[in-house]
Design an enzyme around this catalytic site. Structure first.
Site, PDB file in Angstrom:
ATOM      1  N   GLU A  97       0.806  -1.217   0.000  1.00 20.22           N
ATOM      2  CA  GLU A  97       0.000   0.000   0.000  1.00 20.22           C
ATOM      3  C   GLU A  97       0.840   1.267   0.000  1.00 20.22           C
ATOM      4  O   GLU A  97       0.345   2.347   0.292  1.00 20.22           O
ATOM      5  CB  GLU A  97      -0.959  -0.027   1.193  1.00 20.22           C
ATOM      6  CG  GLU A  97      -1.912  -1.216   1.096  1.00 20.22           C
ATOM      7  CD  GLU A  97      -2.807  -1.380   2.305  1.00 20.22           C
ATOM      8  OE1 GLU A  97      -2.701  -0.553   3.238  1.00 20.22           O
ATOM      9  OE2 GLU A  97      -3.610  -2.321   2.315  1.00 20.22           O
ATOM     10  N   LYS A 118     -15.522  -1.730   3.276  1.00 25.36           N
ATOM     11  CA  LYS A 118     -14.873  -2.187   2.047  1.00 25.36           C
ATOM     12  C   LYS A 118     -15.959  -2.713   1.125  1.00 25.36           C
ATOM     13  O   LYS A 118     -16.613  -3.714   1.443  1.00 25.36           O
ATOM     14  CB  LYS A 118     -13.858  -3.291   2.349  1.00 25.36           C
ATOM     15  CG  LYS A 118     -12.657  -2.839   3.163  1.00 25.36           C
ATOM     16  CD  LYS A 118     -11.760  -4.014   3.516  1.00 25.36           C
ATOM     17  CE  LYS A 118     -10.478  -3.564   4.195  1.00 25.36           C
ATOM     18  NZ  LYS A 118      -9.655  -4.715   4.654  1.00 25.36           N
TER      19      LYS A 118
END
Length: 425
Positions: A204, A334
């Site tokens: 990330e 999410k």
């Protein structure tokens, strides 16, 4: 009102070089919506099913041609439907799938269509996506929870905690928050270089050095905050994603080389919160350790945000259990965990009705798609987690939030410290 005219899907690559699904929806007025589906590295047991081909001769079995083919079947069902009726569109796909976890068509097929329909409908309405999704009261810019140091499943190191994040709580605007966080990120690189530590990046965009302990990671970030000219706890706060299900087995947690109980983990987190300005801890305990979550929430819930990711998986039934049992006090959102836009909105709505804060989140396998940036503002969530200010798949979301803040002009409000329990009263 525009109708769905055609739906097309393709296999593309995500930020980790793995295949994912991209969907395009064409409406009868010529509007076009495109969306790409993310994928996680550490996934909850109770997430909706992501459909992969399993053919080891293609992408090591991770191809998504079956999911792409499933979209063609969905297209036959949805062509001629009103694009603006998102709930009916999503319900039709769930009915076509017919399973509780979207295991027949695949959550990656259903979600791709769901998101692309919304993007197309926003274009048909001549609205930016955040305004289309959220209406006229969408105006809160989220605090960027910037993952600047990686451990756990996101990096090859001996640090157990998966993500160490900074939250620019003292900034006056999102634009300034992004600048502050980015400057700390660059300062951290300098600190690591000065100490002879690796500046390689995790999934990330955060740095992934080999460190002796989790506290060492926090101390490095604290040093970087000061080096960048900011005050730790006033300008910049800290946050963690422990991803504890990754090291939980047979009732105990293998953490920092020791076997620990839920009570011992709670004591560890309490000590961290006592010594560092931590505003949020995600997945501090396992997704099935409900009793441990209750104990931890009673002990720390009025001081820090305790976020359920694997615990809740953006699922209203699991979230309702958490609300009823007082397990956790915030929801990680999410979209691919539940697999459709309306079910995502249902989870956010339930959380907000019960004073649970929401953090809109990316996945470790991302694309240049910016949908979640608009979703964060549409829902006034106040928090977004979309990685370090590095790699275009992460930065794309931050850049979209800059555009949204500019579009809102004087109506924009930056959530800042008010987003977290530690600073409420």
């Amino acid at each position: 009102m525009a109708l769905i005219d055609a739906i097309h899907a393709r296999e593309i690559l995500d930020s980790r070089g793995n295949p994912t699904v991209e969907v395009e929806v064409l409406l009868t007025d010529g509007s076009l919506g495109r969306a790409a589906v993310p994928s996680g590295a550490s996934t909850g047991e109770f997430e909706a099913v992501e459909r992969r081909d399993g053919d080891k001769k293609r992408y090591g079995g991770k191809g998504v041609l079956d999911a792409v083919a499933a979209v063609e079947g969905i297209a036959e069902e949805l062509e001629g439907e009103f694009a603006a009726d998102q709930r009916a569109v999503d319900r039709a796909m769930r009915d076509l799938d017919g399973t509780p976890n979207k295991g027949k068509l695949g959550a990656n097929a259903i979600l791709g269509v769901s998101m692309a329909v919304a993007v197309a409908a926003a274009q048909a309405s001549d609205l930016m996506l955040y305004k289309y999704l959220g209406g006229p009261n969408s105006h809160v810019l989220p605090v960027p929870m910037m993952n600047i140091l990686n451990g756990g499943a996101h990096a090859d190191s001996n640090v157990d905690i998966q993500e160490f994040m900074i939250a620019p709580i003292g900034a006056p605007s999102f634009r300034e928050a992004l600048r502050w966080g980015t400057e700390v990120y660059h300062a951290l690189k300098t600190v690591l270089q000065e100490k002879g530590l690796s500046t390689g990046l995790g999934d990330e965009g955060g740095f992934a050095p080999s460190l002796e302990s989790n506290r060492a990671a926090l101390d490095l970030i604290a040093e970087a905050v000061t080096k960048a000219g900011y005050r730790l706890g006033e300008d910049i706060a800290l946050a963690l994603d422990v991803a504890s299900s990754e090291f939980f087995d047979k009732g105990s947690y293998t953490f920092e080389g020791q076997q620990r109980s839920a009570e011992e983990m709670a004591a560890y987190y309490t000590e961290l919160v006592d010594n560092y300005p931590i505003v949020s801890i995600e997945d501090p305990l396992d997704e099935d350790d409900w009793e441990g979550w209750q104990h931890l929430t009673a002990q720390l819930g009025d001081r820090v945000q305790l976020v359920g990711d694997d615990l809740f998986v953006t699922n209203v039934e699991r979230l309702q259990r958490g609300i009823d049992e007082k397990a956790g006090n915030a929801l990680l959102v999410k979209v691919n965990q539940i697999g459709s836009l309306t079910e995502t909105f249902d989870a956010i709505s339930l959380a907000q009705r019960h004073m649970f804060h929401c953090m809109i989140s990316h996945r470790s396998g991302e694309t240049e798609d910016t949908f979640i940036a608009d979703l964060a503002v549409a829902t006034n969530a106040g928090q977004i987690k979309t990685g370090a200010p590095a790699r275009s798949d992460r930065v794309a979301k931050y850049n979209q939030l800059l555009r949204i803040e500019e579009d809102l002009a004087d109506a924009a409000v930056y959530a800042g410290r008010s987003a977290f329990p530690r600073f409420r009263g």
